[in-house]
Design an enzyme around this catalytic site. Structure first.
Site, PDB file in Angstrom:
ATOM      1  N   SER A  69       0.846  -1.183   0.000  1.00  0.00           N
ATOM      2  CA  SER A  69       0.000   0.000   0.000  1.00  0.00           C
ATOM      3  C   SER A  69       0.893   1.248   0.000  1.00  0.00           C
ATOM      4  O   SER A  69       1.679   1.439  -0.929  1.00  0.00           O
ATOM      5  CB  SER A  69      -0.967  -0.031   1.181  1.00  0.00           C
ATOM      6  OG  SER A  69      -2.005   0.894   1.007  1.00  0.00           O
ATOM      7  N   ASP A 281      -8.565  -6.429  -4.533  1.00  0.00           N
ATOM      8  CA  ASP A 281      -8.197  -5.281  -3.704  1.00  0.00           C
ATOM      9  C   ASP A 281      -9.357  -4.292  -3.643  1.00  0.00           C
ATOM     10  O   ASP A 281      -9.754  -3.725  -4.668  1.00  0.00           O
ATOM     11  CB  ASP A 281      -6.945  -4.612  -4.267  1.00  0.00           C
ATOM     12  CG  ASP A 281      -6.323  -3.613  -3.305  1.00  0.00           C
ATOM     13  OD1 ASP A 281      -7.081  -2.878  -2.637  1.00  0.00           O
ATOM     14  OD2 ASP A 281      -5.093  -3.554  -3.229  1.00  0.00           O
ATOM     15  N   HIS A 321      -6.888  -6.253  -0.161  1.00  0.00           N
ATOM     16  CA  HIS A 321      -5.844  -5.232  -0.043  1.00  0.00           C
ATOM     17  C   HIS A 321      -4.709  -5.716   0.856  1.00  0.00           C
ATOM     18  O   HIS A 321      -4.874  -5.826   2.073  1.00  0.00           O
ATOM     19  CB  HIS A 321      -6.416  -3.921   0.486  1.00  0.00           C
ATOM     20  CG  HIS A 321      -5.431  -2.794   0.500  1.00  0.00           C
ATOM     21  ND1 HIS A 321      -4.831  -2.338  -0.652  1.00  0.00           N
ATOM     22  CD2 HIS A 321      -4.918  -2.054   1.506  1.00  0.00           C
ATOM     23  CE1 HIS A 321      -4.006  -1.361  -0.353  1.00  0.00           C
ATOM     24  NE2 HIS A 321      -4.033  -1.174   0.960  1.00  0.00           N
TER      25      HIS A 321
END
Length: 407
Positions: A69, A281, A321
């Site tokens: 991320s 995601d 994610h």
């Protein structure tokens, strides 16, 4: 840091210069913003190397970055602007094209509206949408396993869910609700028609029904626009429009976009980058990582066979994610996804093998646990290197990793 240390690395980490639970520290403090964009991470690398040499008489031979991320964006910031920092970078679900990403996620509230709006879908309706998307797309890879193996093949016809006259509105969509779904599954273009951010890949509907599509402004873009773009803590996210995107892109403070596509200096320094992105995601569309791959190929004038020498991208089906999700998503990128130290099962150790032995990963094998690391293994699946995709060719059951082929 616990994960890196447990594997024997001298490990450095930071909070990027501020408490990340709020964007308020950016407000009228450009030095804090500069720390967030690049300075904290880069300084940590420089100082960390110095401390390691002081503490260990043997020093170190190679250095690696592991992050997902924002951590993935940090890894690519090093690749793009500090090519000597790392020998190998493992960058998951990178939050690069950062302003595009923030603007794209700010837009969702303006599409769905609040609960009660004629454009809003309840979580139950999103479950119906998800079921229909799976009906149309799940089998495209040859296996009905509840997972869309390659969203590139999935362009669902959501009109099939529009209510017939007299139908129960709890089981189908109005025209306005259909348009909401269509807008979410479409790319986002700027004022001049330039692509800002690609579509949300289909398959995330259930998770996003309580996150991105829940009828309230998504907090991260709200705080970016309040405390960075407009320096106005009272800015109303309900007013967001495409012009705001233009304003934010024109600012690009300290090049937070992290979108440079000429990686020649990193390649020439001998660096390797392994990036992965979950195809479920719910926060950063995996389409963005595919877009970046195409930009690098175009800028450097290199086909995949040449990019493979230093840059490999692995889409991970069934991964949400940075982990979790419906599929074989445990790939060794952290404690929560640890499936052993074999390079085939561990992206960090795969990077070490690539850098130190010259053996690049052909696939990344993911594990599906019954209940997290250490529990029973339900199945494993080898995830293909982009632009190849996985197809179930049989014989046998979809849980047999040998019944899949990269094509």
């Amino acid at each position: 840091m616990a994960y890196g240390s447990s594997l024997g690395f001298a490990t450095v980490g930071s909070n990027n210069g501020h408490n990340g639970t709020s964007g308020e520290p950016f407000y009228q403090h450009p030095e804090v913003l500069e720390d967030f964009v690049y300075r904290s991470f880069h300084t940590g690398v420089v100082v960390g190397k110095q401390l390691t040499r002081l503490f260990y008489p043997e020093g170190f031979k190679k250095s690696y970055s592991l992050g997902c991320s924002t951590g993935g964006r940090q890894g690519f910031k090093a690749v793009q602007e500090f090519p000597e920092d790392f020998d190998g970078v493992v960058a998951g679900a990178p939050a690069f094209n950062t302003i595009g990403l923030l603007s794209w996620s700010a837009r969702f509230y303006t599409i769905t509206g609040p609960p009660g709006a004629d454009t809003f879908l309840s979580p139950d309706l999103w479950k119906i949408v998800h079921k229909e998307i799976l009906r149309q797309c799940d089998g495209l890879d040859g296996a009905l396993d509840g997972i869309i193996e390659d969203p590139d093949l999935c362009h669902p016809i959501i009109e099939t869910l529009i209510c017939k006259p007299g139908a129960d509105r709890n089981t189908c969509l109005t025209g306005a609700q259909f348009n909401t779904v269509r807008e979410i599954l479409s790319p986002y273009y700027g004022e001049n028609g330039t692509l800002v951010f690609p579509r949300m890949q289909p398959g995330t509907e259930i998770a996003d029904s309580t996150v991105m599509y829940n009828g309230s402004p998504f907090p991260y873009p709200t705080e970016w626009y309040r405390y960075v773009v407009y320096s106005d803590p009272n800015w109303d996210p309900a007013t967001f429009n495409v012009h705001d995107t233009s304003v934010a892109l024109a600012q690009n403070p300290f090049n937070v976009q992290t979108w440079e596509s000429n990686l020649t200096a990193f390649r020439d320094a001998g660096g390797k980058v392994l990036t992965y992105h979950g195809l479920e995601d719910q926060l950063i569309s995996s389409e963005n990582s595919k877009l970046y791959y195409a930009r690098v190929a175009e800028t450097m004038n290199l086909p995949p066979s040449e990019l493979d020498q230093f840059y490999r991208f692995f889409p991970i089906s069934g991964m949400a994610h940075c982990g979790g999700g419906q599929g074989a998503s445990a790939i060794g990128d952290g404690l929560a996804s640890f499936a052993g130290t074999d390079p085939e099962d561990n992206v960090l150790m795969a990077m070490v093998k690539w850098v130190e032995e010259g053996v690049a990963p052909e696939t990344v094998r993911g594990t599906k646990f019954a209940d997290g690391p250490g529990s029973a293994v339900k199945y494993r699946r080898r995830h293909c290197r982009y632009p190849k995709r996985n197809m179930f060719t049989g014989p046998g059951h979809y849980t047999d990793e040998n019944a899949w082929q990269c094509v």
